[in-house]
Design an enzyme around this catalytic site. Structure first.
Site, PDB file in Angstrom:
ATOM      1  CE1 TYR A  27     -17.448 -14.247  21.375  1.00 26.88           C
ATOM      2  CE2 TYR A  27     -17.917 -16.079  19.895  1.00 26.88           C
ATOM      3  CZ  TYR A  27     -17.019 -15.188  20.444  1.00 26.88           C
ATOM      4  OH  TYR A  27     -15.703 -15.237  20.079  1.00 26.88           O
ATOM      5  CG  PHE A  69      -8.189   4.556   0.853  1.00 25.64           C
ATOM      6  CD1 PHE A  69      -8.237   5.932   0.710  1.00 25.64           C
ATOM      7  CD2 PHE A  69      -8.181   4.026   2.127  1.00 25.64           C
ATOM      8  CE1 PHE A  69      -8.278   6.759   1.824  1.00 25.64           C
ATOM      9  CE2 PHE A  69      -8.232   4.848   3.237  1.00 25.64           C
ATOM     10  CZ  PHE A  69      -8.279   6.213   3.089  1.00 25.64           C
ATOM     11  CG  ASP A  70      -4.345   6.246   3.077  1.00 21.35           C
ATOM     12  OD1 ASP A  70      -5.499   5.803   3.101  1.00 21.35           O
ATOM     13  OD2 ASP A  70      -3.958   7.176   3.801  1.00 21.35           O
ATOM     14  CG  ASP A  72     -11.721  -0.375  -1.581  1.00 17.43           C
ATOM     15  OD1 ASP A  72     -12.677  -0.303  -0.798  1.00 17.43           O
ATOM     16  OD2 ASP A  72     -10.634   0.208  -1.384  1.00 17.43           O
ATOM     17  CB  ALA A  76     -15.860   2.599   0.773  1.00 21.52           C
ATOM     18  CE  LYS A 134     -14.773   5.452   4.133  1.00 24.76           C
ATOM     19  NZ  LYS A 134     -13.949   4.557   4.948  1.00 24.76           N
ATOM     20  CG  HIS A 184      -1.561  10.570   6.814  1.00 27.30           C
ATOM     21  ND1 HIS A 184      -0.886   9.470   6.350  1.00 27.30           N
ATOM     22  CD2 HIS A 184      -2.861  10.198   6.890  1.00 27.30           C
ATOM     23  CE1 HIS A 184      -1.740   8.487   6.136  1.00 27.30           C
ATOM     24  NE2 HIS A 184      -2.948   8.888   6.459  1.00 27.30           N
TER      25      HIS A 184
HETATM   26  C1  P70 Z   1     -11.583   8.249   4.173  1.00 26.97           C
HETATM   27  C2  P70 Z   1     -11.424   6.943   4.942  1.00 26.97           C
HETATM   28  C3  P70 Z   1     -11.388   4.615   4.149  1.00 26.97           C
HETATM   29  C4  P70 Z   1     -11.399   3.614   3.071  1.00 26.97           C
HETATM   30  C5  P70 Z   1     -11.719   3.987   1.748  1.00 26.97           C
HETATM   31  C6  P70 Z   1     -11.664   3.019   0.714  1.00 26.97           C
HETATM   32  C7  P70 Z   1     -11.980   3.368  -0.681  1.00 26.97           C
HETATM   33  C8  P70 Z   1     -11.018   1.378   2.278  1.00 26.97           C
HETATM   34  C9  P70 Z   1     -11.056   2.287   3.324  1.00 26.97           C
HETATM   35  C10 P70 Z   1     -10.730   1.797   4.702  1.00 26.97           C
HETATM   36  C11 P70 Z   1     -10.199   6.939   5.798  1.00 26.97           C
HETATM   37  C12 P70 Z   1      -9.783   8.251   6.378  1.00 26.97           C
HETATM   38  C13 P70 Z   1      -8.921   9.088   5.706  1.00 26.97           C
HETATM   39  C14 P70 Z   1      -8.571  10.333   6.225  1.00 26.97           C
HETATM   40  C15 P70 Z   1      -9.082  10.724   7.450  1.00 26.97           C
HETATM   41  C16 P70 Z   1      -9.934   9.877   8.132  1.00 26.97           C
HETATM   42  C17 P70 Z   1     -10.292   8.651   7.606  1.00 26.97           C
HETATM   43  N1  P70 Z   1     -11.425   5.868   3.948  1.00 26.97           N
HETATM   44  N2  P70 Z   1     -11.307   1.760   1.015  1.00 26.97           N
HETATM   45  O1  P70 Z   1     -11.989   9.223   4.800  1.00 26.97           O
HETATM   46  O2  P70 Z   1     -11.922   1.624   5.408  1.00 26.97           O
HETATM   47  O3  P70 Z   1     -11.660   3.205   7.320  1.00 26.97           O
HETATM   48  O4  P70 Z   1     -13.431   1.436   7.318  1.00 26.97           O
HETATM   49  O5  P70 Z   1     -11.060   0.811   7.585  1.00 26.97           O
HETATM   50  O6  P70 Z   1     -12.079   5.232   1.430  1.00 26.97           O
HETATM   51  O7  P70 Z   1     -11.354   8.297   2.961  1.00 26.97           O
HETATM   52  P1  P70 Z   1     -12.022   1.783   6.998  1.00 26.97           P
END
Ligand code: P70
Length: 462
Positions: free
Chosen positions: A75, A127-128, A218, A220, A261, A454
């Site tokens: 832990y 990102f969303d 950010d 990824a 990623k 979505h």
């Molecule tokens: C994607 C996935 C996640 C992401 C990112 C950036 C630039 C933060 C995050 C969040 C999410 C996704 C979208 C559509 C379908 C499935 C999944 N991106 N910043 O595919 O990270 O997911 O680890 O919380 O691209 O683009 P996390």
């Protein structure tokens, strides 16, 4: 490394395989009806080639799997934590590190510490989930990516760059005191996996300094971004990938990373903070414990931290990156040869098909790229994702559907998972749809969730 005039043979061989099956047309129709015409609601067993996302869907190496066996599941004080901390310091140059369960966990811990109510967070293009966390923390996300990003045909090599003039104007207009921080997404996912140049990052840093604003990454897809910098940016070709990565992170005050990623793992995330950010680190640490987990695991198993520590090195290897970026580019080229309109240049992790243009007979209110996703699955068992009008959601003030300029279908390529034959199959599916694309009809909501609609919406044909 294989020279570019040769076939781009994968820089790995395959030791384990995971069988995939193509259901019959009839089975696919039933599966999609059950899923409410939303590919997110399909069972993965119902999908033949899954291009929904590159997030957590890649294949780990033998070295990473060996690391899994060295997981220390204590832990507190897991040795894998200390190894990962060492790797983060080495690669990103940040002394302060916190593990999180994935990228949005990192956002949830960090953003409320940086954002004051009603203030702006300026990004190239958020990102969303990132935008959602900015808003949950009371902030307002603003996208100031350069205008070429909205022109699918522009071959500009760094379409993820911030519009520097717009950035200065915005800060001057709103007042520096009304801005919480600047966030650069590398590569720019919502802009089509387009890279940010080192020069642009340097300019953003200068402006951040001038107006005394924090600057975060950010990050990824940090390694894919570095590869584009090496290949495309003047004066960068003699630098190594690790050098370019170091330079990028040195220009920021810290980062949030979805490790799913370029971490080459199936789950994980992290926060990294620069030398001067000790106070912020202490406060983030306090939030980490109730939200994610104790400081030496933060939502990750010990074994997952070990796999991540190894993945972060593997992802920087140039032959890996050349093949990775090359595979996505080859898919894009094949689609262009057939005459499918796609975003140019092809991004790092995905090919974006211009559904709105290709299915011009479907009005944007009837979600052309979603209609295309549905058709693609029925035709071929391939799962893609809409990045367009459905994703854009409704305007919080007017309640009306936002009509984004771009309405796209994303073919997201998982890392080290599919071969070029799979990519040929994808291109063939588009060729077959092309012949009868005018018969495809639009869709409407049958059920519309209030936030992040979505993921769980249901649709009906118009
Ligand atoms: C994607 C996935 C996640 C992401 C990112 C950036 C630039 C933060 C995050 C969040 C999410 C996704 C979208 C559509 C379908 C499935 C999944 N991106 N910043 O595919 O990270 O997911 O680890 O919380 O691209 O683009 P996390």
């Amino acid at each position: 490394m294989v020279e570019s005039s040769w076939p781009q043979a994968e820089p790995y061989r395959i030791k384990v395989v995971e069988p995939i099956k193509l259901l019959s047309r009839d089975q696919r129709e039933k599966a999609l009806e059950r899923a409410g015409l939303n590919p997110f609601s399909l069972k993965s067993d119902e999908v033949f080639i899954d291009l929904l996302t590159d997030s957590g869907t890649g294949a780990m190496s033998d070295n990473q799997w060996a690391g899994i066996m060295l997981g220390d599941e204590s832990y507190a004080g897991s040795r894998n934590f200390f190894n990962l901390e060492r790797v983060v310091r080495d690669i990103f140059g940040y002394p302060f590190f916190l593990p999180t369960h994935q990228g949005r966990g990192a956002e949830n811990v960090l953003f409320p510490l940086l954002i004051e109510k009603g203030k702006y967070v300026i990004g190239n293009m958020h990102f969303d989930t990132t935008k959602a966390h900015i808003e949950i923390a009371g902030g307002r996300g603003v996208n100031l990516v350069r205008k070429e990003a909205y022109n699918l045909d522009s071959e500009y090599p760094f379409k993820g760059d911030m519009d520097i003039e717009a950035l200065v104007d915005f800060i001057e207009n709103k007042g520096q005191e009304n801005i919480s921080f600047i966030l650069m997404t590398i590569t720019c996912n919502s802009g089509g996996g387009q890279p940010v140049s080192l020069e642009n990052m340097q300019k953003v840093r200068e402006i951040a300094d001038k107006y005394k604003l924090p600057l975060f990454l950010d990050a990824a897809r940090f390694a894919e971004n570095a590869y584009f910098v090496k290949k495309r940016e003047q004066g960068q070709k003699d630098k190594s990938i690790p050098e370019i990565i170091r330079e990028f992170f040195a220009l920021a005050d810290g980062c949030t990373v979805s490790a799913k990623k370029d971490g080459l793992v199936n789950i994980g995330g992290l926060i990294g903070l620069a030398e001067e950010q000790e106070e912020l680190y202490m406060r983030a640490k306090e939030r980490l414990v109730p939200l994610e987990g104790f400081v030496t695991y933060g939502g990750m198993a010990g074994r997952d931290m070990e796999a991540l520590a190894r993945g972060l090195y593997e992802v920087q290897e140039e032959d890996y990156l050349a093949h990775r970026i090359g595979q996505v580019e080859r898919l894009g080229k094949k689609l262009m040869e057939i005459g499918i309109p796609i975003q140019k240049p092809v991004g790092g992790h995905a090919v974006f098909v211009d559904g709105k243009t290709w299915l011009a007979h479907i009005p944007q209110e009837q979600f052309p790229s979603q209609a295309l996703c549905i058709e693609l699955y029925l035709e071929s068992g391939i799962r893609a994702v809409e990045v367009g009008t459905i994703l854009a959601g409704r305007d919080p003030e007017t309640g009306k559907n936002v009509m984004p300029e771009l309405d796209l279908l994303r073919l997201t390529v998982p890392r080290r998972t599919y071969t070029d034959n799979h990519m040929d199959y994808v291109a063939e599916a588009f060729r077959r749809i092309d012949n009868r694309r005018e018969e495809i009809s639009g869709v409407r909501f049958a059920y519309e969730p209030k936030i992040l609609r979505h993921f769980t919406a249901r649709f009906a044909r118009v």
